[in-house]
Design a protein around this motif. Sequence first.
Motif, mmCIF file in Angstrom:
data_model
loop_
_atom_site.group_PDB
_atom_site.id
_atom_site.type_symbol
_atom_site.label_atom_id
_atom_site.label_comp_id
_atom_site.label_asym_id
_atom_site.label_seq_id
_atom_site.Cartn_x
_atom_site.Cartn_y
_atom_site.Cartn_z
ATOM 1 N N ARG A 1 0.833 -1.211 0.000
ATOM 2 C CA ARG A 1 0.000 0.000 0.000
ATOM 3 C C ARG A 1 0.867 1.260 0.000
ATOM 4 N N ARG A 2 1.905 1.284 0.841
ATOM 5 C CA ARG A 2 2.794 2.449 0.878
ATOM 6 C C ARG A 2 3.527 2.608 -0.455
ATOM 7 N N GLN B 1 1.099 4.067 -2.983
ATOM 8 C CA GLN B 1 0.837 5.470 -2.667
ATOM 9 C C GLN B 1 2.007 6.351 -3.096
ATOM 10 N N ASP C 1 1.831 9.324 -5.865
ATOM 11 C CA ASP C 1 2.215 10.694 -5.510
ATOM 12 C C ASP C 1 3.358 11.209 -6.373
ATOM 13 N N LEU D 1 -17.843 1.903 -3.993
ATOM 14 C CA LEU D 1 -17.594 3.038 -3.107
ATOM 15 C C LEU D 1 -18.922 3.617 -2.631
ATOM 16 N N ALA E 1 -6.720 13.017 -3.309
ATOM 17 C CA ALA E 1 -6.937 12.051 -2.227
ATOM 18 C C ALA E 1 -7.891 10.943 -2.662
ATOM 19 N N LEU E 2 -8.959 11.311 -3.360
ATOM 20 C CA LEU E 2 -9.927 10.325 -3.831
ATOM 21 C C LEU E 2 -9.312 9.396 -4.871
ATOM 22 N N ARG F 1 -6.158 8.763 -5.362
ATOM 23 C CA ARG F 1 -5.099 7.958 -4.734
ATOM 24 C C ARG F 1 -5.698 6.762 -3.999
ATOM 25 N N MET F 2 -6.771 7.012 -3.259
ATOM 26 C CA MET F 2 -7.428 5.927 -2.534
ATOM 27 C C MET F 2 -7.961 4.869 -3.507
ATOM 28 N N ARG F 3 -8.556 5.315 -4.598
ATOM 29 C CA ARG F 3 -9.106 4.372 -5.577
ATOM 30 C C ARG F 3 -8.000 3.628 -6.309
ATOM 31 N N VAL G 1 -4.988 2.832 -5.153
ATOM 32 C CA VAL G 1 -4.428 1.822 -4.252
ATOM 33 C C VAL G 1 -5.387 0.635 -4.124
ATOM 34 N N ALA G 2 -6.686 0.922 -4.026
ATOM 35 C CA ALA G 2 -7.664 -0.166 -3.928
ATOM 36 C C ALA G 2 -7.645 -1.025 -5.182
#
Length: 154
Positions: free
Chosen positions: A52-53, A56, A60, A107, A139-140, A142-144, A146-147
């Motif tokens: 995950r890191r 991310q 980024d 989501l 942020a949105l 990035r979250m998607r 990673v998922a």
Amino acid sequence: MATMPDLVLRDIHQPPAPSWWPPAVGWWWLAAALLALVCAVVGWRLFRAWQRRRWQQLFDSEVAAAPDAVGRIAAMSSLLRRAARRQRRDADRLQGDDWLSFLDNGLPGAPFTSGVGIAMRDGAFRREADALDTPALHALARMRFVALMLGRGR
């Protein structure tokens, strides 16, 4: 008949109860199996956190390399399309509302079709994206991303 002398009878003597230590071999096997299971679960969680890191950081760094807000939105869209191919082979070719619906899949609140994520439809094609809330979109997305990369995008 001869009389028997009085015999002194004594109770049966029980052997002492077995000690609890060391346990039997079966308990050692059970302890080893439980320890292996705990180590596997902890190792899997650590591996997933590391993944995950890593995803991310990749997201980024790719987005930060873009020169302006429109370029950052384009980079986010490109990364999301690459990650979407892990879930569905033709997902990178989806357009418009179909693409946003795919991103919303699973989501709560549909953030891509009715929230800040709507900028993923045409934000990369605008002349200026200053009016958009790019930190929230980042942020949105990035979250998607990673998922999708971790296989939880369904």
